[in-house]
Design an enzyme around this catalytic site. Sequence first.
Site, PDB file in Angstrom:
ATOM      1  N   SER A 288       8.953  15.048  -9.360  1.00 53.42           N
ATOM      2  CA  SER A 288       7.803  15.203  -8.480  1.00 53.42           C
ATOM      3  C   SER A 288       7.609  14.000  -7.564  1.00 53.42           C
ATOM      4  O   SER A 288       8.403  13.777  -6.660  1.00 53.42           O
ATOM      5  CB  SER A 288       6.557  15.489  -9.326  1.00 53.42           C
ATOM      6  OG  SER A 288       5.467  15.841  -8.530  1.00 53.42           O
TER       7      SER A 288
ATOM      8  N   ASP B 219       5.328  15.635  -1.577  1.00 50.96           N
ATOM      9  CA  ASP B 219       6.026  14.818  -2.561  1.00 50.96           C
ATOM     10  C   ASP B 219       7.433  15.369  -2.755  1.00 50.96           C
ATOM     11  O   ASP B 219       7.882  16.230  -1.990  1.00 50.96           O
ATOM     12  CB  ASP B 219       5.242  14.794  -3.876  1.00 50.96           C
ATOM     13  CG  ASP B 219       5.027  16.195  -4.455  1.00 50.96           C
ATOM     14  OD1 ASP B 219       5.092  17.177  -3.690  1.00 50.96           O
ATOM     15  OD2 ASP B 219       4.779  16.298  -5.667  1.00 50.96           O
TER      16      ASP B 219
ATOM     17  N   ASP C  79       8.975  17.403  -4.860  1.00 50.65           N
ATOM     18  CA  ASP C  79       9.222  18.824  -5.106  1.00 50.65           C
ATOM     19  C   ASP C  79       8.283  19.719  -4.314  1.00 50.65           C
ATOM     20  O   ASP C  79       8.235  20.927  -4.544  1.00 50.65           O
ATOM     21  CB  ASP C  79       9.152  19.149  -6.597  1.00 50.65           C
ATOM     22  CG  ASP C  79       7.766  18.931  -7.200  1.00 50.65           C
ATOM     23  OD1 ASP C  79       6.984  18.149  -6.621  1.00 50.65           O
ATOM     24  OD2 ASP C  79       7.471  19.535  -8.251  1.00 50.65           O
TER      25      ASP C  79
ATOM     26  N   ASP D  81       5.085  20.309  -4.162  1.00 51.41           N
ATOM     27  CA  ASP D  81       3.948  21.060  -4.679  1.00 51.41           C
ATOM     28  C   ASP D  81       2.626  20.409  -4.305  1.00 51.41           C
ATOM     29  O   ASP D  81       1.555  20.880  -4.700  1.00 51.41           O
ATOM     30  CB  ASP D  81       4.043  21.264  -6.204  1.00 51.41           C
ATOM     31  CG  ASP D  81       3.926  19.981  -7.012  1.00 51.41           C
ATOM     32  OD1 ASP D  81       3.938  18.881  -6.416  1.00 51.41           O
ATOM     33  OD2 ASP D  81       3.836  20.084  -8.257  1.00 51.41           O
TER      34      ASP D  81
END
Length: 448
Positions: free
Chosen positions: A94, A237, A239, A241
């Site tokens: 992440s 970020d 990933d 999300d």
Amino acid sequence: MKVFGSSGTRGVANEELTPGFVLDVAKAAGTLWGADRVAVARDTRATGRMLANAATAGLQAVGSDVDRLGVVPTPGTQVYCEEEGVPAMMITASHNPPEYNGVKLVGPDGIELSVDELERVENVFLGDAYETVAWDETGDDRAVEDARRRYTDQLIDAVDTDRIRDAELTVALDPGHGAGALTSPDFYRELGCEVVTVNSQPDGRFPGRDPEPVEENLADLGRLVEAADADVGIAHDGDADRAIFFDETGTYVEGDAALAALAAAELGEGDTAVSAVNVSQRLVDVCEDAGATLDLTPVGSTRIMTRIRQLHAEGETVPVAGEGNGGIIFPNYRLTRDGAYTGARFLELLAEKSASEVVEPYADYWNVRVNVPYDSESERERILGAAESYARDADADLTTVDGYRLDYGDAWVLARPSGTEPVVRVYAEATSADHARDLAEDFAAALD
């Protein structure tokens, strides 16, 4: 839980988070799932392919075929799971620095596993209770080429495309070299926006900035907004999300302010919003104004997701949830944090107002954080005991779902142990910097 934290499991790749560790997590998850097929996806990190290979091997060892999605944002992986009815392992750390990697586990409904489900996986892992199969029953694998396109298509169907297109917006985008670099630019262009980018080349070493979309990492995006005369800046970020914003002047928008603005557009009388115990007063005020209930959880997306599911089972309506770090959830869309979708919902607000006008009602708050370190478990317990004593004696409303939060009506202070460092964090928020600082320093002083 010892293996899984507030959002999966993470560590320095090839040191704490080794291929062997990921292989065993895969065997444990695959054993619990007992699924014929499982998806494996990753973000752009340099160690992602190595660890995705380990995850694939572990799943095959317990008899599951593997759909290899390649580089896909975490919410894109969740879309694939829901559409195909298969669980998944997402290899991502992440927002953590480049040397980290991690694992998130997603169920066949497209939702990250609940705390109870993660504990069951952990029990298999810790007990070496894997159900491996004979050599001629091991799983196969196949490459899936269209996972990113499928994700983008469903995003377009989920937002008010006409409203955004008619606003004729210019979007400055910083996907931070992460998985969103392969989806968000095309998505916003297909919404009719003019898109200019920085750090948009997928690169797992993150040369332009660290993956965490915090103000000190996003100076280039602020400058791009100004240079391009953009209506808004959006950052992700690793990933993708999460979504963090800049207004049309190139000024950083506090994540809590964006959450409050988006929540104000969603909440009505009798609704419930869910956030973590370090929630901003901004969201508290929005809920009070809307006649909605604010339900607080321990810090971390897994805890928030779990609570939303519990509230849904009880018949509660939860139109918005999340944290002020850019991880916002719109359960009516999908029970997931989705940076691209959050960005589009913010663009819908810009059809009538500028970005600065959208967040202006939520701008006049000040935040302070103080860390109180400890060297041993006994010292940690002493500090938490002192925190409890201070909190019990205070003339304020006390919440203890994760540490000790004191609410004073127009300000609050919270002391809670970090889940990743040997410190107790003291957070405070108020409508003046001096008040916030006093609240934090007074609480921290009581812990020495």
